[in-house]
Motif scaffolding. Structure first.
Motif, PDB file in Angstrom:
ATOM      1  N   GLY A 205     -19.127   2.163 -19.100  1.00 48.03           N
ATOM      2  CA  GLY A 205     -18.149   1.100 -19.290  1.00 48.03           C
ATOM      3  C   GLY A 205     -18.474   0.056 -20.337  1.00 48.03           C
ATOM      4  O   GLY A 205     -17.907  -1.047 -20.315  1.00 48.03           O
ATOM      5  N   HIS A 206     -19.337   0.357 -21.283  1.00 48.17           N
ATOM      6  CA  HIS A 206     -19.692  -0.626 -22.306  1.00 48.17           C
ATOM      7  C   HIS A 206     -18.459  -1.113 -23.089  1.00 48.17           C
ATOM      8  O   HIS A 206     -18.345  -2.305 -23.397  1.00 48.17           O
ATOM      9  CB  HIS A 206     -20.694  -0.023 -23.298  1.00 48.17           C
ATOM     10  N   LEU A 207     -17.562  -0.198 -23.402  1.00 47.12           N
ATOM     11  CA  LEU A 207     -16.393  -0.564 -24.206  1.00 47.12           C
ATOM     12  C   LEU A 207     -15.475  -1.524 -23.455  1.00 47.12           C
ATOM     13  O   LEU A 207     -14.854  -2.404 -24.065  1.00 47.12           O
ATOM     14  CB  LEU A 207     -15.638   0.694 -24.634  1.00 47.12           C
ATOM     15  N   THR A 208     -15.399  -1.370 -22.132  1.00 45.16           N
ATOM     16  CA  THR A 208     -14.623  -2.315 -21.324  1.00 45.16           C
ATOM     17  C   THR A 208     -15.198  -3.723 -21.468  1.00 45.16           C
ATOM     18  O   THR A 208     -14.458  -4.712 -21.594  1.00 45.16           O
ATOM     19  CB  THR A 208     -14.639  -1.902 -19.844  1.00 45.16           C
ATOM     20  N   ILE A 209     -16.521  -3.812 -21.455  1.00 46.49           N
ATOM     21  CA  ILE A 209     -17.178  -5.116 -21.546  1.00 46.49           C
ATOM     22  C   ILE A 209     -17.006  -5.726 -22.928  1.00 46.49           C
ATOM     23  O   ILE A 209     -16.819  -6.951 -23.065  1.00 46.49           O
ATOM     24  CB  ILE A 209     -18.674  -4.988 -21.176  1.00 46.49           C
ATOM     25  N   ILE A 210     -17.049  -4.912 -23.962  1.00 46.41           N
ATOM     26  CA  ILE A 210     -16.825  -5.432 -25.312  1.00 46.41           C
ATOM     27  C   ILE A 210     -15.416  -6.019 -25.404  1.00 46.41           C
ATOM     28  O   ILE A 210     -15.217  -7.128 -25.930  1.00 46.41           O
ATOM     29  CB  ILE A 210     -17.030  -4.320 -26.361  1.00 46.41           C
ATOM     30  N   GLY A 322     -12.428  -0.197 -15.838  1.00 45.56           N
ATOM     31  CA  GLY A 322     -11.707   0.022 -17.086  1.00 45.56           C
ATOM     32  C   GLY A 322     -10.683  -1.034 -17.432  1.00 45.56           C
ATOM     33  O   GLY A 322     -10.012  -0.941 -18.464  1.00 45.56           O
ATOM     34  N   ASP A 323     -10.540  -2.058 -16.611  1.00 45.20           N
ATOM     35  CA  ASP A 323      -9.540  -3.106 -16.813  1.00 45.20           C
ATOM     36  C   ASP A 323     -10.221  -4.314 -17.473  1.00 45.20           C
ATOM     37  O   ASP A 323     -10.839  -5.143 -16.808  1.00 45.20           O
ATOM     38  CB  ASP A 323      -8.937  -3.498 -15.457  1.00 45.20           C
TER      39      ASP A 323
END
Length: 378
Positions: A205-210, A322-323
């Motif tokens: 989930g790195h992209l969610t955090i970015i 993912g939100d």
């Protein structure tokens, strides 16, 4: 004898070492068949023995070869029980156990998805032994629904945390300072430090955090730094994707990829809170329990085993996987809570994790499961 693909990093691998140590403490001999890896030295320092075999292989011929070697090993070392912790090596281990009449146990470490009958058959190798260990109630429910296994052949043993290692009192200021320097953080950096510990893979989930961090910055909040601590394990393209996404969002000062960390207790003490934004459910989620043992609140995705280990509003927060908007809200709440509020929440998490998730309790339950299987074979 435990069987695991490799000993690089991860929850299944750490549990392998924990149980090996418990077997040795109980007067037994602990063998681990594996390709090996950076954790192998710890196994051997604890008195365990690495059996170097290509257990990570999915090549049918090599799997047969592994089975033959394991059978020889079982006979030579008089192995009393075989414990598999992953599907591909479980086939070799199961064949060897059956060939030698040795009890076979498997731990279902993950919720394996099956979109075909063939994949379901492949996954079911973990249920074909004498006993199946589920690492959470979430995993247990999945096994029952997916494989229709007799509940009498199952036992739930939550993963444990080494409470001696993950004890704030055991971590020196020097260790924290050394890590702070290694990660390029100034001693005067008073920003809220947020740790995402886990290998660099999309499901974490790195992209969610970015995306969530970009939302916070757009709202005028930038008094934080997010640390991605984990090995890319050869996923160079994904790592580059993260670097590009961070740059595109203008978050180079707010998000850092710091690489593999061998001193996680110090990492948690350096941080103000930990996050586990997995987009695929974790069967247990050790990375949500370890920081709680260290007195740090946690934000985790609201699915899988983390819904059992993180109590929303008490020991942390749960956010929709993912939100990015939900994660931005949770991050803002955690930052706004301030040091004193996070400390109170961290204390509640530490008390709960130490009560429910000790590695000693996990190992005792595992050894009791072994005894149960051995008695049934006697």
């Amino acid at each position: 004898m435990q069987v695991v693909p490799e000993l690089e990093t991860g929850g299944a691998e750490q549990t392998t070492l924990d149980v090996a140590r418990a077997v040795i403490a109980a007067g037994g001999k602990a063998l681990v068949a594996s390709r090996g890896g950076r954790m192998a030295a710890r196994l051997e320092n604890d008195g365990g023995q690495l059996i170097a075999l290509p257990m990570q292989t999915k090549n049918p011929l090599r799997m047969v070869g592994n089975a033959a070697r394991l059978a020889q090993l079982i006979r030579r070392e008089k192995v009393s029980i075989v414990h598999a912790r992953s599907r591909a090596p479980a086939f070799s281990a199961l064949w060897a156990a059956r060939a030698t009449g040795t009890p076979f146990v498997a731990t279902y470490h993950g919720v394996y998805k099956a979109k075909s009958a063939l994949k379901r058959w492949y996954n079911a190798v973990m249920t074909r032994g004498d006993l199946v260990i589920a690492n959470s109630e979430y995993t247990r429910d999945h096994i029952l629904a997916e494989h229709g296994l007799d509940p009498a052949k199952m036992v739930t043993i939550p993963r444990g945390v080494d409470l001696e290692r993950f004890d704030p009192a055991q971590v020196s200021d020097e260790r924290v300072t050394e890590l702070q320097r290694a990660w390029g953080l100034a001693a005067s950096d008073a920003r809220t430090k947020i740790l995402l510990a886990g290998r660099l893979t999309r499901i974490k989930g790195h992209l969610t955090i970015i995306e969530a961090a970009a939302k916070l910055k757009a709202q005028g909040l930038s008094d934080f730094v997010i640390l991605f601590a984990g090995d890319d394990q050869g996923r160079v393209e994904y790592r580059q994707e993260l670097i590009s996404a961070i740059a595109a969002a203008g978050l180079q000062q707010e998000i850092r990829i710091v690489g593999h960390c061998s001193d996680m207790p110090a990492a948690y003490l350096l941080s103000d809170l930990a996050i586990l934004p997995t987009i695929v459910p974790e069967s247990f989620g050790r990375a949500a329990v370890e920081p709680q043992a260290m007195g740090r609140p946690v934000i985790a995705s609201s699915h899988g085993g983390t819904t059992e280990t993180v109590v929303g509003g008490v020991t942390g927060w749960l956010a929709a996987p993912g939100d990015a908007e939900a994660w931005a809200v949770a991050l803002r709440q955690a930052i706004a809570l301030g040091p004193d509020g996070r400390a109170r929440m961290g204390k509640a998490g530490a008390e709960r994790s130490r009560r429910l998730y000790s590695v000693d309790a996990m190992c005792a339950a595992t050894l009791a499961a072994y005894e149960r299987v051995l008695e049934a074979h006697s």
